[in-house]
Scaffold this motif. Structure first.
Motif, PDB file in Angstrom:
ATOM      1  N   ILE A  29       0.836  -1.193   0.000  1.00 38.46           N
ATOM      2  CA  ILE A  29       0.000   0.000   0.000  1.00 38.46           C
ATOM      3  C   ILE A  29       0.873   1.245   0.000  1.00 38.46           C
ATOM      4  N   GLN A  30       1.926   1.220   0.798  1.00 40.62           N
ATOM      5  CA  GLN A  30       2.757   2.411   0.974  1.00 40.62           C
ATOM      6  C   GLN A  30       3.557   2.756  -0.276  1.00 40.62           C
ATOM      7  N   LEU A  31       4.130   1.787  -0.956  1.00 45.90           N
ATOM      8  CA  LEU A  31       4.967   2.082  -2.119  1.00 45.90           C
ATOM      9  C   LEU A  31       4.187   2.738  -3.256  1.00 45.90           C
ATOM     10  N   PRO A  32       3.033   2.217  -3.655  1.00 46.57           N
ATOM     11  CA  PRO A  32       2.269   2.931  -4.692  1.00 46.57           C
ATOM     12  C   PRO A  32       1.834   4.325  -4.252  1.00 46.57           C
ATOM     13  N   ALA A  33       1.524   4.481  -2.955  1.00 50.03           N
ATOM     14  CA  ALA A  33       1.141   5.811  -2.464  1.00 50.03           C
ATOM     15  C   ALA A  33       2.311   6.783  -2.598  1.00 50.03           C
ATOM     16  N   LEU A  34       3.517   6.327  -2.297  1.00 49.12           N
ATOM     17  CA  LEU A  34       4.690   7.180  -2.460  1.00 49.12           C
ATOM     18  C   LEU A  34       4.933   7.511  -3.931  1.00 49.12           C
ATOM     19  N   LEU A  35       4.747   6.541  -4.805  1.00 47.82           N
ATOM     20  CA  LEU A  35       4.949   6.784  -6.232  1.00 47.82           C
ATOM     21  C   LEU A  35       3.914   7.760  -6.780  1.00 47.82           C
ATOM     22  N   ILE A  36       2.690   7.675  -6.291  1.00 49.82           N
ATOM     23  CA  ILE A  36       1.639   8.588  -6.743  1.00 49.82           C
ATOM     24  C   ILE A  36       1.816   9.969  -6.105  1.00 49.82           C
ATOM     25  N   GLY A  37       2.133   9.999  -4.827  1.00 55.27           N
ATOM     26  CA  GLY A  37       2.233  11.260  -4.110  1.00 55.27           C
ATOM     27  C   GLY A  37       3.479  12.066  -4.434  1.00 55.27           C
ATOM     28  N   LEU A  38       4.537  11.405  -4.839  1.00 57.66           N
ATOM     29  CA  LEU A  38       5.801  12.087  -5.144  1.00 57.66           C
ATOM     30  C   LEU A  38       6.273  11.737  -6.557  1.00 57.66           C
ATOM     31  N   PRO A  39       5.513  12.145  -7.572  1.00 55.31           N
ATOM     32  CA  PRO A  39       5.854  11.714  -8.939  1.00 55.31           C
ATOM     33  C   PRO A  39       7.141  12.321  -9.497  1.00 55.31           C
ATOM     34  N   ASN A  40       7.604  13.433  -8.951  1.00 53.90           N
ATOM     35  CA  ASN A  40       8.794  14.090  -9.492  1.00 53.90           C
ATOM     36  C   ASN A  40      10.091  13.660  -8.816  1.00 53.90           C
ATOM     37  N   LYS A  41      10.000  12.801  -7.822  1.00 52.61           N
ATOM     38  CA  LYS A  41      11.196  12.336  -7.121  1.00 52.61           C
ATOM     39  C   LYS A  41      11.769  11.114  -7.839  1.00 52.61           C
ATOM     40  N   PRO A  42      13.078  10.907  -7.760  1.00 56.63           N
ATOM     41  CA  PRO A  42      13.674   9.731  -8.405  1.00 56.63           C
ATOM     42  C   PRO A  42      13.233   8.431  -7.716  1.00 56.63           C
ATOM     43  N   ILE A  43      13.100   7.401  -8.511  1.00 55.01           N
ATOM     44  CA  ILE A  43      12.627   6.105  -8.018  1.00 55.01           C
ATOM     45  C   ILE A  43      13.510   5.548  -6.903  1.00 55.01           C
ATOM     46  N   PRO A  44      14.853   5.600  -7.003  1.00 57.82           N
ATOM     47  CA  PRO A  44      15.664   5.078  -5.892  1.00 57.82           C
ATOM     48  C   PRO A  44      15.410   5.793  -4.564  1.00 57.82           C
ATOM     49  N   LEU A  45      15.128   7.086  -4.616  1.00 62.26           N
ATOM     50  CA  LEU A  45      14.810   7.827  -3.403  1.00 62.26           C
ATOM     51  C   LEU A  45      13.499   7.325  -2.785  1.00 62.26           C
ATOM     52  N   ILE A  46      12.510   7.074  -3.623  1.00 61.78           N
ATOM     53  CA  ILE A  46      11.229   6.569  -3.130  1.00 61.78           C
ATOM     54  C   ILE A  46      11.386   5.159  -2.565  1.00 61.78           C
ATOM     55  N   LEU A  47      12.156   4.313  -3.244  1.00 62.47           N
ATOM     56  CA  LEU A  47      12.380   2.952  -2.738  1.00 62.47           C
ATOM     57  C   LEU A  47      13.137   2.973  -1.415  1.00 62.47           C
ATOM     58  N   GLY A  48      14.121   3.851  -1.291  1.00 62.93           N
ATOM     59  CA  GLY A  48      14.854   3.982  -0.036  1.00 62.93           C
ATOM     60  C   GLY A  48      13.970   4.489   1.088  1.00 62.93           C
ATOM     61  N   THR A  49      13.115   5.454   0.773  1.00 61.09           N
ATOM     62  CA  THR A  49      12.174   5.963   1.769  1.00 61.09           C
ATOM     63  C   THR A  49      11.247   4.853   2.240  1.00 61.09           C
ATOM     64  N   ASN A  50      10.758   4.059   1.310  1.00 63.49           N
ATOM     65  CA  ASN A  50       9.874   2.949   1.669  1.00 63.49           C
ATOM     66  C   ASN A  50      10.611   1.936   2.544  1.00 63.49           C
TER      67      ASN A  50
END
Length: 67
Positions: A29-50
């Motif tokens: 649930i959290q990973l898609p929410a991060l991808l939708i909520g932060l579309p301009n951030k790089p993917i590795p940053l979102i994966l690390g945050t998750n």
């Protein structure tokens, strides 16, 4: 980040934590929410945050179980 995005991510995190505590898999649930909520951030940053979020949740659960 706007206030609406922060509220969306906070609600998604709360729901993901609830699901994770009940049956596991809150990251689904959290990973898609991060991808939708932060579309301009790089993917590795979102994966690390998750990953940091999941480490904190697992550590808290382990400490609670240990008690």
């Amino acid at each position: 980040m706007t206030a609406a995005t922060a509220v969306f991510l906070a609600l998604a995190a709360g729901f993901a934590g609830f699901v994770d505590a009940m049956v596991g898999g809150g990251g689904l649930i959290q990973l898609p929410a991060l991808l939708i909520g932060l579309p301009n951030k790089p993917i590795p940053l979102i994966l690390g945050t998750n990953k940091v979020i999941s480490i904190c949740g697992t550590s808290t659960s382990a400490a609670t179980y240990f008690k």
